[in-house]
Design a protein around this motif. Sequence first.
Motif, PDB file in Angstrom:
ATOM      1  N   VAL A   1      25.119  69.831   4.270  1.00 58.36           N
ATOM      2  CA  VAL A   1      25.911  70.239   3.109  1.00 58.36           C
ATOM      3  C   VAL A   1      25.967  69.062   2.133  1.00 58.36           C
ATOM      4  O   VAL A   1      26.125  67.914   2.551  1.00 58.36           O
ATOM      5  CB  VAL A   1      27.325  70.701   3.507  1.00 58.36           C
ATOM      6  CG1 VAL A   1      27.241  71.984   4.317  1.00 58.36           C
ATOM      7  CG2 VAL A   1      28.067  69.640   4.306  1.00 58.36           C
TER       8      VAL A   1
ATOM      9  N   HIS B   1      17.714  69.803   9.806  1.00 61.03           N
ATOM     10  CA  HIS B   1      18.810  70.490  10.485  1.00 61.03           C
ATOM     11  C   HIS B   1      19.458  69.534  11.492  1.00 61.03           C
ATOM     12  O   HIS B   1      18.768  68.712  12.114  1.00 61.03           O
ATOM     13  CB  HIS B   1      18.301  71.731  11.207  1.00 61.03           C
ATOM     14  CG  HIS B   1      19.391  72.668  11.637  1.00 61.03           C
ATOM     15  ND1 HIS B   1      20.151  72.455  12.760  1.00 61.03           N
ATOM     16  CD2 HIS B   1      19.862  73.812  11.071  1.00 61.03           C
ATOM     17  CE1 HIS B   1      21.042  73.426  12.883  1.00 61.03           C
ATOM     18  NE2 HIS B   1      20.890  74.269  11.867  1.00 61.03           N
TER      19      HIS B   1
ATOM     20  N   GLU C   1      37.106  74.175   6.356  1.00 61.82           N
ATOM     21  CA  GLU C   1      37.793  75.448   6.599  1.00 61.82           C
ATOM     22  C   GLU C   1      37.726  75.876   8.067  1.00 61.82           C
ATOM     23  O   GLU C   1      38.748  76.299   8.631  1.00 61.82           O
ATOM     24  CB  GLU C   1      37.238  76.546   5.688  1.00 61.82           C
ATOM     25  CG  GLU C   1      37.668  76.407   4.233  1.00 61.82           C
ATOM     26  CD  GLU C   1      39.174  76.367   4.050  1.00 61.82           C
ATOM     27  OE1 GLU C   1      39.876  77.127   4.760  1.00 61.82           O
ATOM     28  OE2 GLU C   1      39.664  75.577   3.228  1.00 61.82           O
ATOM     29  N   PRO C   2      36.562  75.786   8.723  1.00 59.78           N
ATOM     30  CA  PRO C   2      36.548  76.105  10.162  1.00 59.78           C
ATOM     31  C   PRO C   2      37.470  75.202  10.982  1.00 59.78           C
ATOM     32  O   PRO C   2      38.094  75.665  11.947  1.00 59.78           O
ATOM     33  CB  PRO C   2      35.082  75.899  10.550  1.00 59.78           C
ATOM     34  CG  PRO C   2      34.324  76.154   9.284  1.00 59.78           C
ATOM     35  CD  PRO C   2      35.193  75.600   8.202  1.00 59.78           C
TER      36      PRO C   2
ATOM     37  N   GLU D   1      30.761  73.110  -0.790  1.00 57.80           N
ATOM     38  CA  GLU D   1      30.073  73.560   0.410  1.00 57.80           C
ATOM     39  C   GLU D   1      30.622  72.861   1.650  1.00 57.80           C
ATOM     40  O   GLU D   1      30.747  73.469   2.726  1.00 57.80           O
ATOM     41  CB  GLU D   1      28.561  73.309   0.269  1.00 57.80           C
ATOM     42  CG  GLU D   1      27.728  73.957   1.355  1.00 57.80           C
ATOM     43  CD  GLU D   1      26.241  73.728   1.159  1.00 57.80           C
ATOM     44  OE1 GLU D   1      25.456  74.404   1.844  1.00 57.80           O
ATOM     45  OE2 GLU D   1      25.859  72.871   0.336  1.00 57.80           O
ATOM     46  N   TYR D   2      30.955  71.582   1.512  1.00 60.44           N
ATOM     47  CA  TYR D   2      31.526  70.826   2.637  1.00 60.44           C
ATOM     48  C   TYR D   2      32.845  71.451   3.065  1.00 60.44           C
ATOM     49  O   TYR D   2      33.124  71.619   4.258  1.00 60.44           O
ATOM     50  CB  TYR D   2      31.727  69.362   2.227  1.00 60.44           C
ATOM     51  CG  TYR D   2      31.843  68.398   3.386  1.00 60.44           C
ATOM     52  CD1 TYR D   2      30.748  67.628   3.790  1.00 60.44           C
ATOM     53  CD2 TYR D   2      33.041  68.252   4.092  1.00 60.44           C
ATOM     54  CE1 TYR D   2      30.847  66.734   4.844  1.00 60.44           C
ATOM     55  CE2 TYR D   2      33.141  67.369   5.155  1.00 60.44           C
ATOM     56  CZ  TYR D   2      32.046  66.611   5.523  1.00 60.44           C
ATOM     57  OH  TYR D   2      32.145  65.732   6.589  1.00 60.44           O
TER      58      TYR D   2
ATOM     59  N   GLU E   1      33.825  74.559   2.627  1.00 63.18           N
ATOM     60  CA  GLU E   1      33.615  75.898   3.196  1.00 63.18           C
ATOM     61  C   GLU E   1      33.037  75.841   4.608  1.00 63.18           C
ATOM     62  O   GLU E   1      33.454  76.608   5.489  1.00 63.18           O
ATOM     63  CB  GLU E   1      32.681  76.700   2.287  1.00 63.18           C
ATOM     64  CG  GLU E   1      33.293  77.070   0.938  1.00 63.18           C
ATOM     65  CD  GLU E   1      32.279  77.693  -0.002  1.00 63.18           C
ATOM     66  OE1 GLU E   1      31.066  77.675   0.331  1.00 63.18           O
ATOM     67  OE2 GLU E   1      32.684  78.182  -1.078  1.00 63.18           O
ATOM     68  N   ARG E   2      32.091  74.935   4.847  1.00 64.12           N
ATOM     69  CA  ARG E   2      31.365  74.939   6.113  1.00 64.12           C
ATOM     70  C   ARG E   2      31.934  73.995   7.166  1.00 64.12           C
ATOM     71  O   ARG E   2      31.665  74.162   8.360  1.00 64.12           O
ATOM     72  CB  ARG E   2      29.885  74.614   5.869  1.00 64.12           C
ATOM     73  CG  ARG E   2      29.151  75.710   5.102  1.00 64.12           C
ATOM     74  CD  ARG E   2      27.667  75.443   5.043  1.00 64.12           C
ATOM     75  NE  ARG E   2      27.084  75.234   6.365  1.00 64.12           N
ATOM     76  CZ  ARG E   2      25.868  74.750   6.565  1.00 64.12           C
ATOM     77  NH1 ARG E   2      25.111  74.421   5.524  1.00 64.12           N
ATOM     78  NH2 ARG E   2      25.399  74.593   7.791  1.00 64.12           N
ATOM     79  N   ILE E   3      32.708  72.988   6.727  1.00 70.01           N
ATOM     80  CA  ILE E   3      33.239  72.019   7.688  1.00 70.01           C
ATOM     81  C   ILE E   3      34.768  72.038   7.718  1.00 70.01           C
ATOM     82  O   ILE E   3      35.379  72.244   8.773  1.00 70.01           O
ATOM     83  CB  ILE E   3      32.703  70.610   7.384  1.00 70.01           C
ATOM     84  CG1 ILE E   3      31.174  70.586   7.588  1.00 70.01           C
ATOM     85  CG2 ILE E   3      33.375  69.566   8.268  1.00 70.01           C
ATOM     86  CD1 ILE E   3      30.503  69.268   7.283  1.00 70.01           C
TER      87      ILE E   3
ATOM     88  N   GLU F   1      34.803  72.838  16.594  1.00 70.07           N
ATOM     89  CA  GLU F   1      34.631  72.749  15.141  1.00 70.07           C
ATOM     90  C   GLU F   1      34.881  71.337  14.618  1.00 70.07           C
ATOM     91  O   GLU F   1      34.392  70.962  13.556  1.00 70.07           O
ATOM     92  CB  GLU F   1      35.571  73.723  14.430  1.00 70.07           C
ATOM     93  CG  GLU F   1      35.268  75.185  14.654  1.00 70.07           C
ATOM     94  CD  GLU F   1      35.889  75.743  15.913  1.00 70.07           C
ATOM     95  OE1 GLU F   1      35.818  76.972  16.109  1.00 70.07           O
ATOM     96  OE2 GLU F   1      36.450  74.953  16.719  1.00 70.07           O
TER      97      GLU F   1
ATOM     98  N   GLU G   1      26.551  68.784   9.271  1.00 74.36           N
ATOM     99  CA  GLU G   1      25.715  69.856   8.768  1.00 74.36           C
ATOM    100  C   GLU G   1      25.066  69.470   7.436  1.00 74.36           C
ATOM    101  O   GLU G   1      25.521  68.548   6.747  1.00 74.36           O
ATOM    102  CB  GLU G   1      26.559  71.118   8.569  1.00 74.36           C
ATOM    103  CG  GLU G   1      27.044  71.743   9.866  1.00 74.36           C
ATOM    104  CD  GLU G   1      28.278  71.104  10.464  1.00 74.36           C
ATOM    105  OE1 GLU G   1      28.912  71.721  11.332  1.00 74.36           O
ATOM    106  OE2 GLU G   1      28.641  69.958  10.075  1.00 74.36           O
TER     107      GLU G   1
END
Length: 408
Positions: free
Chosen positions: A214, A303, A226-227, A219-220, A222-224, A204, A212
């Motif tokens: 984002v 992507h 937090e993981p 959004e950053y 949540e997707r980067i 991660e 990603e």
Amino acid sequence: MPKSYHLFEVYGIELEYMLVSKTDLKVQPIVDQLLSLKNGELTAELENGSVAWSNELVAHVVEIKTNGPTADLKNLAKAFHKNIVEINALLAPLDAKLLPTAAHPFMDPLTETRLWKHSYSEIYALYNRIFNCKGHGWSNVQSTHINLPFYDDAEFEKLHAAIRLVLPLIPSLCASSPILDGKLTGFKDTRLEYYKTNQQEIPEMTGLVIPEAVFNKKEYSERIFEPIKNAIRPRDTENILDHHFLNSRGAIARFDRNAIEIRLVDIQECPKADVAICSLIIATLQALVNGDFCDLETQKAWHEKDLYEILELGIKHGENANITNMDFLALFGISEAMTANRLWDHIFAYVAHYMDNSFLSTIIQILEHGTLASRIEKALAQDASEAKIALVYEQLATCLHENKLYLP
């Protein structure tokens, strides 16, 4: 709270160098002595006018950087060079000097690594327990970092979209690590080949190197972020690791200071080359942000997997990478497959007007003669013996001290 700046209003540049013996080029873990000599007592960071010095994870690497954000790229190479000369003067009585390039050609990281034992040592020690930092991807790496500001989510969106498209092309411009363990590795950018996997215990943290898609803070997170936090929590029992610090993608968002830090640039043989390359990368980003090549929605659609494939080509082949992804080339107005070097020629022609004229001749020489990795390989010719490698890297150390390009 740090002041927020608008896009391309200021810059932060960081350069990392290894300390080596003047007699045999072996790494010297004496950055603490260097900083003590300069400061009068040990400090992890010191200010020296427009440039600051600081330690890194390992005790043989020193970082020199802009002392805060600067709008003056033009004079930065001279300022860095002045500090390099001063550092070499301080190191001379210790039989040491600075060595450039993104990897030491002979270092054995398993036996020669010494972690920084002073300030922040508990963080470095924890990193070492998790990842075992005695490896080429950790203790034998030197890079250039470019920090670029954004004012708000709207500016972050534009900057992050542009950076994601430029990241795959960076190794083909500035790869400088073709040798490890005294041998040619077959990769122009061996530093990044290790970078891809040196934190594979917690994937991660690095992702696919290309961030990603984002484009805002929420959004950053949540997707980067937090993981990353969830993955590190079982190992960070003392809760001392910052998610900004843990994010190891090729460009990382620093919302604590409203900046994005680009980490994929191999350090060159001298600040003249480093700052010119930074200027070209920044100019390319400006052109993308301004819509000179393509619009924002087109940029955002990419992507990370597709961009990562192009990055891998550059890591392996440098400027000789053959780019055949026609959709990617179309972003820059190109309709035929070509090498990365030809693509950079094309981009440079379009963005040179964003750059100070003082950088243009240096970029022309780099594009003409190839990445530093290729120039090192050329200098070795058919003789990649330890003696010949040592001779080439002695010449590179001289280039650093004299702030001149290496053109064998």
